[in-house]
Every structure is written in structure tokens, then in C-alpha cells.
Design an enzyme around this catalytic site. Structure first.
Site: not given
Length: 165
Positions: A16, A40, A93, A131
Site C-alpha cells: 500500500h 464489516k 498485485r 493485509s
């Protein structure tokens, strides 16, 4: 040009941060927009405000004067309309990221002020970092200092030590 780099950043990792640094070199203003999603809430390790603080500390230590950090909820395109930005920056990615991000880019263009999406390919050395993996390693006491900025290392230590108590 003012761009928005949206995400959950739970927590901020070097992939990030690499995107933030690279975007800051190419655009006049970068807003890192931390997603607030109450549905969430139980899935996140850090609150939105804690994530904002981690990112602000990392940005300050790198002296990225043209980067600001904010939170948003709801549709990204609506948030961008509110702050007057028409460009989204996203890091990629792998092919799986591309497929998902391409779909979101097309959807975002249907709303608000029809924002464009610029993709920044992950630096090879960070292409495997997520993450989720960082949290998993940290929860088991592993060293994540090579995967995340120092601000994230400190926040993980504080958060995980308070969870254990």
C-alpha cells in the site's frame, strides 16, 4: 491533478505504502481514502480512525506533503464527487486483482462524475503482501517489520498486546 487511493488498509502494509509514494510523485494531490463499512466492523482489526492515524504517521515520516488521509463510506464515486476528484488510483498485485478492479473501475464510471481509474502495478518485492497475511503473521507473534511501515508495526504491537490482556 487530485487522485483518490481508496481501500480498507487493515493494516497498511508496504505494498500500500509503495503505491502511495509512487502516486505522490505523479499527481499533485493524493487522498488516501479509508473505507468505513459498518457491516464489516467485526472483520477489521483496526477501527477506521486507527487506520487513518497509522497512515498519517507513515506519510509524515516519509514527508509526503501532497498526501492526505480521510475516511469515507458508501459509494466511492459519490465520495469523489464530494471532494472534487475524478481519478482513482488502485494497486494491482496479480491477475486476480485486475479482474476485480477492472469490474469496479467500469462500475465507478457509471456513477457520480465518471471517475477514471489509474492502475499502479505492485512492486515485485511487495506483490505477495496482503493485509490478511500481515494480520495472521502478527497474531502468531511473527515479525512483520519487513512487510509494513514502522507505524504499522507499532500499532500492531499495541493492538495485539491489548487483545491478549
Amino acid at each position: 491533478m487530485h487522485v483518490v487511493y481508496p481501500g480498507s488498509f487493515d493494516p497498511l502494509h508496504n505494498g500500500h505504502f509503495d503505491v502511495i509514494q509512487r502516486a505522490s510523485r505523479h499527481f499533485a494531490k493524493v487522498t488516501v481514502a479509508v473505507l468505513e463499512n459498518p457491516s464489516k466492523r467485526g472483520l477489521w482489526l483496526f477501527t477506521p480512525l486507527e487506520r487513518v492515524e497509522i497512515i498519517r504517521r507513515a506519510v509524515a515520516s516519509a514527508r509526503l506533503a501532497n498526501v492526505e488521509v480521510d475516511t469515507f463510506n458508501g459509494l466511492l464515486a459519490e465520495y469523489m464527487k464530494q471532494i472534487g476528484s475524478r481519478v482513482i488510483v488502485k494497486g494491482l498485485r496479480a491477475v486476480s486483482d485486475y479482474e476485480n478492479e477492472l469490474q469496479m473501475a467500469h462500475l465507478n464510471r457509471q456513477y457520480g462524475n465518471h471517475p477514471e481509474t489509474f492502475f499502479i502495478m505492485a512492486a515485485t518485492r511487495w506483490s505477495f503482501v496482503s493485509s490478511t497475511m500481515v494480520k495472521e503473521i502478527a497474531r502468531y507473534g511473527g515479525d512483520v517489520s519487513k512487510l509494513v511501515p514502522p507505524a504499522t508495526v507499532e500499532a500492531l504491537r499495541e493492538k495485539l498486546s491489548s487483545v491478549e490482556k
